[in-house]
Design a protein around this motif. Structure first.
Motif, PDB file in Angstrom:
ATOM      1  N   VAL A 181       0.842  -1.188   0.000  1.00  0.00           N
ATOM      2  CA  VAL A 181       0.000   0.000   0.000  1.00  0.00           C
ATOM      3  C   VAL A 181       0.880   1.241   0.000  1.00  0.00           C
ATOM      4  N   LEU A 182       0.654   2.123  -0.962  1.00  0.00           N
ATOM      5  CA  LEU A 182       1.378   3.397  -1.053  1.00  0.00           C
ATOM      6  C   LEU A 182       0.471   4.502  -0.533  1.00  0.00           C
ATOM      7  N   ILE A 183       0.972   5.292   0.424  1.00  0.00           N
ATOM      8  CA  ILE A 183       0.174   6.344   1.045  1.00  0.00           C
ATOM      9  C   ILE A 183       0.831   7.698   0.840  1.00  0.00           C
ATOM     10  N   HIS A 184       0.110   8.595   0.179  1.00  0.00           N
ATOM     11  CA  HIS A 184       0.567   9.971  -0.002  1.00  0.00           C
ATOM     12  C   HIS A 184       0.360  10.760   1.288  1.00  0.00           C
ATOM     13  N   ARG A 185       1.159  11.823   1.463  1.00  0.00           N
ATOM     14  CA  ARG A 185       1.018  12.731   2.607  1.00  0.00           C
ATOM     15  C   ARG A 185       0.879  11.950   3.914  1.00  0.00           C
ATOM     16  N   ALA A 186       1.810  11.065   4.127  1.00  0.00           N
ATOM     17  CA  ALA A 186       1.682  10.099   5.222  1.00  0.00           C
ATOM     18  C   ALA A 186       1.826  10.708   6.607  1.00  0.00           C
ATOM     19  N   ALA A 187       2.291  11.941   6.710  1.00  0.00           N
ATOM     20  CA  ALA A 187       2.426  12.574   8.023  1.00  0.00           C
ATOM     21  C   ALA A 187       1.240  13.459   8.360  1.00  0.00           C
ATOM     22  N   GLY A 188       0.314  13.645   7.424  1.00  0.00           N
ATOM     23  CA  GLY A 188      -0.803  14.552   7.628  1.00  0.00           C
ATOM     24  C   GLY A 188      -1.928  13.950   8.446  1.00  0.00           C
ATOM     25  N   GLY A 189      -3.010  14.709   8.571  1.00  0.00           N
ATOM     26  CA  GLY A 189      -4.131  14.282   9.405  1.00  0.00           C
ATOM     27  C   GLY A 189      -4.713  12.955   8.980  1.00  0.00           C
ATOM     28  N   VAL A 190      -5.032  12.815   7.687  1.00  0.00           N
ATOM     29  CA  VAL A 190      -5.554  11.549   7.171  1.00  0.00           C
ATOM     30  C   VAL A 190      -4.429  10.536   7.017  1.00  0.00           C
ATOM     31  N   GLY A 191      -3.315  10.976   6.477  1.00  0.00           N
ATOM     32  CA  GLY A 191      -2.223  10.066   6.155  1.00  0.00           C
ATOM     33  C   GLY A 191      -1.659   9.324   7.344  1.00  0.00           C
ATOM     34  N   HIS A 192      -1.479  10.015   8.480  1.00  0.00           N
ATOM     35  CA  HIS A 192      -0.852   9.334   9.621  1.00  0.00           C
ATOM     36  C   HIS A 192      -1.774   8.275  10.207  1.00  0.00           C
ATOM     37  N   LEU A 193      -3.082   8.438  10.023  1.00  0.00           N
ATOM     38  CA  LEU A 193      -4.018   7.397  10.445  1.00  0.00           C
ATOM     39  C   LEU A 193      -4.095   6.288   9.408  1.00  0.00           C
ATOM     40  N   ALA A 194      -3.995   6.655   8.126  1.00  0.00           N
ATOM     41  CA  ALA A 194      -4.018   5.653   7.060  1.00  0.00           C
ATOM     42  C   ALA A 194      -2.842   4.684   7.187  1.00  0.00           C
TER      43      ALA A 194
END
Length: 308
Positions: free
Chosen positions: A146-159
């Motif tokens: 799984v590749l996650i963009h903006r991984a440190a952001g609000g949605v990303g860090h939870l994703a």
């Protein structure tokens, strides 16, 4: 009660803390005494007029809430004193930056026992977006990449954490200063999107979780049959057609209230596999400062308003 409203589109300065009438719960609704309210990028877009979800001002601002049930309407599924959290009414107005919010009882869930109200208020919109994209739309399973963009952001860090909890191999994109934070969330690989072309470094991905409007580039990393989850271009039919024509699957996700997903998210929290990161807090009267910070695009995790 105190609530934050805006009477015009504009910068953070249009947000005003005012005295207004306290709502009353209708049938199957609960009145929540709000202790904290999360601030999301969508809030800033609505405030500025860039995303006119609520029509023309005046209107109340915010969706994410965590607090204590004060009153219940007939048929509501909670009792006074219950601690709950949720994202009521989205994408319609909820006026979440307020001392009290009335909401359908099936649009909120019991607050995770291991979180205080500030932490719980950081979860609903971002957590539901990640859950509905990765679990409901993509069906992420153990062993998938799984590749996650903006991984440190609000949605990303939870994703990142939700994908790891599902047993996936997580490849995260974030700027270099945020790499240690993203690795602490459980990411298996972290790439600096500013110095590395991820389409050259990453291949044969099962799921791309895109929160950056780079959906067309997913074709360069997705394996045949893989899924692009887009939360920024969920409306883009041209993109969907291109992805489908190339033998991949397109899943446009527009977050919606869902108590069952909130309960699943709470269970992950209470099992120690998910934890929201709160980058900063502001009192209700300083909602404008919270919007300035969120609008900077530099936040790790979430910003939350505290309501005494």
């Amino acid at each position: 009660m105190r609530a934050v409203v805006q009477k015009a589109f504009g910068g953070p300065e249009v947000l005003e803390a005012v005295e207004t009438d306290r709502p009353s719960p209708l049938g199957a609704e609960v009145l929540i005494r709000v202790h904290a309210s999360g601030v999301n990028p969508v809030d800033t877009a609505v405030r500025s007029g860039a995303l006119p979800l609520l029509g023309e001002p005046p209107f109340g601002v915010g969706w994410d809430v965590s607090g204590v049930v004060e009153e219940v309407g007939p048929g509501a599924r909670f009792r006074p004193g219950d601690e709950v959290f949720g994202m009521p009414f989205f994408p319609r107005a909820a006026t979440g930056y307020a001392e009290y919010v009335a909401a359908p009882s099936r649009q909120v869930a019991r607050k995770p026992a291991g979180l205080d109200h500030v932490q719980a208020a950081a979860l609903p919109l971002a957590g539901l977006t990640a859950w509905q994209g990765l679990v409901d739309a993509a069906g992420v399973e153990a062993g998938q990449r799984v590749l996650i963009h903006r991984a440190a952001g609000g949605v990303g860090h939870l994703a990142v954490q939700i994908a790891k909890a599902r047993g996936a191999h997580v490849i995260a994109l974030a700027s270099e200063p945020k790499h240690a934070f993203v690795r602490s969330l459980g990411a298996d690989e972290v790439l600096d999107y500013r110095t590395t072309d991820y389409t050259e470094a990453v291949h044969e991905v099962d799921v791309v979780f895109d929160s950056s409007s780079e959906g067309t580039r997913a074709l360069e990393v997705l394996r045949p049959g893989g899924t692009l989850v887009s939360i920024m271009e969920h409306w883009n039919q041209d993109l969907a057609a291109r992805i489908e024509a190339a033998g991949r699957r397109f899943a446009g996700v527009s977050v919606e209230p869902d108590y069952a997903s909130l309960e699943a998210i709470a269970a992950l929290v209470d099992s120690g596999r998910l934890r929201p990161h709160v980058a900063g807090t502001f009192p209700l009267e300083e909602a404008a400062k919270a919007h300035e910070l969120v609008g900077s695009g530099r936040v790790q995790g979430k910003v939350v308003l505290t309501i005494a």
